[in-house]
Design an enzyme around this catalytic site. Structure first.
Site, PDB file in Angstrom:
ATOM      1  CG  ASN A   9      -1.767   1.180   1.391  1.00 43.25           C
ATOM      2  OD1 ASN A   9      -1.809   2.028   0.499  1.00 43.25           O
ATOM      3  ND2 ASN A   9      -2.474   1.270   2.508  1.00 43.25           N
ATOM      4  CE  LYS A  11      -0.199   2.952   4.798  1.00 42.80           C
ATOM      5  NZ  LYS A  11      -0.143   2.990   6.246  1.00 42.80           N
ATOM      6  CG  HIS A  92      -5.799   1.418   5.219  1.00 43.11           C
ATOM      7  ND1 HIS A  92      -5.374   2.376   6.112  1.00 43.11           N
ATOM      8  CD2 HIS A  92      -4.763   0.563   5.048  1.00 43.11           C
ATOM      9  CE1 HIS A  92      -4.112   2.100   6.447  1.00 43.11           C
ATOM     10  NE2 HIS A  92      -3.719   1.011   5.817  1.00 43.11           N
ATOM     11  CD  GLU A  94      -3.009   5.038   6.889  1.00 38.65           C
ATOM     12  OE1 GLU A  94      -2.977   5.134   5.646  1.00 38.65           O
ATOM     13  OE2 GLU A  94      -2.105   4.476   7.546  1.00 38.65           O
ATOM     14  CD  GLU A 164      -3.261  -2.801   7.193  1.00 40.21           C
ATOM     15  OE1 GLU A 164      -2.117  -2.887   6.734  1.00 40.21           O
ATOM     16  OE2 GLU A 164      -4.033  -1.869   6.916  1.00 40.21           O
ATOM     17  N   GLY A 170       2.714   2.110  10.886  1.00 42.61           N
ATOM     18  CA  GLY A 170       3.631   3.236  10.765  1.00 42.61           C
ATOM     19  C   GLY A 170       4.313   3.628  12.070  1.00 42.61           C
ATOM     20  CB  SER A 210       5.614  -1.860  12.020  1.00 43.43           C
ATOM     21  OG  SER A 210       5.169  -0.539  12.273  1.00 43.43           O
ATOM     22  N   GLY A 231       3.067  -1.204   4.280  1.00 44.43           N
ATOM     23  CA  GLY A 231       3.110   0.234   4.002  1.00 44.43           C
ATOM     24  C   GLY A 231       4.524   0.671   3.682  1.00 44.43           C
TER      25      GLY A 231
END
Ligand code: 13P
Length: 247
Positions: A9, A11, A92, A94, A164, A170, A210, A231
């Site tokens: 991803n 992003k 997701h 986010e 996730e 992150g 991560s 990510g």
């Protein structure tokens, strides 16, 4: 058996040039043929990334729950398909946190994808405070119940779910392989309960948060971890290729 998958991803990173450099770099690496590899660039580069990629699927990070029309700034599945992407992310964390996509809205995206025969990775995972309260299993189960588990057995077969945990995204704090396996096993057992063992074993359950070459081998060795949604480490050719070779 669930398919092994490693998905990147990207992003809101890269520009047209660096996205092309990255996909060309990944396409040049000799990758295991039994792993499905997908990248999710920003939608503006999807067409170019599709053209430059070889043996790698290209997907979109988000899509509309509507067919077409007056929805400024949105992108429909039909439009995404027309530039060569065959799979999308749904839910997701986010999108959930910053754009207020809730379980009810995500269910409509699942339904839109099913209607359009468009493959997707359904993302779930708990924020830190939920884990601290010890409620992560009921939280994730509710996300799945409210957005995904209304599908029929036929529709559920071979689906892809990404677990996730939000606190691992992150942050450099990866879930331990025990934490990941516990949740993945639970997800598979809920699918068995709701559908059947056969359907449950066809669903790929990916870990995200991560995940990097240094921890992927241990995570991917867990019996119920079928791969990763990556990510940061997906933005580097060497790291991403190593992740794909970590089974
Ligand atoms: P990181 O690998 O950067 O933690 O991101 C995970 C993720 O959100 C993938 O969708």
């Amino acid at each position: 058996m669930a398919k092994k998958i490693v998905a990147g991803n990207w992003k809101m990173n890269l520009n047209a040039d660096s996205a092309l450099t990255l996909i060309k770099g990944i396409s040049e690496v000799s990758l295991p043929s039994d792993v499905r590899v997908i990248v999710f660039p920003s939608s503006v580069f999807i067409g170019q990334v599709v053209e430059a990629s070889s043996g790698i699927e290209v997907g979109c990070q988000n899509f509309s729950n509507e067919d077409k029309g007056a929805f400024t700034g949105e992108i429909s599945i039909n439009q995404i398909k027309s530039i060569g992407a065959n799979v999308g992310l749904i839910g997701h964390s986010e999108r959930r946190a910053y754009y207020k996509e809730d379980n009810a809205l995500l269910k409509t995206k699942v339904d839109q994808a099913i209607k359009e025969n468009f493959d997707f990775i359904f993302c779930c995972g708990e924020p830190l405070f939920i884990r601290e309260e010890g409620k992560e299993f009921s939280f994730v189960r509710e996300q799945l119940n409210e957005s995904l588990f209304h599908l029929t057995s036929d529709q559920m077969k071979n689906r892809v779910i990404a677990y996730e945990p939000v606190w691992a995204i992150g942050t450099g704090k990866t879930a331990s392989s025990i934490q990941a396996e516990d949740m993945h096993l639970s997800i598979r057992s809920w699918i068995t309960e709701k559908y059947s063992a056969e359907i449950a074993s066809s669903v790929s359950i990916l870990y995200g948060g991560s995940c990097k070459p240094s921890n992927a081998k241990e995570l991917f060795a867990c019996p119920n971890v079928d791969g990763g949604l990556i990510g940061g480490a997906a933005l580097d050719v060497d790291d991403f290729s190593q992740l794909i070779k970590s089974f």
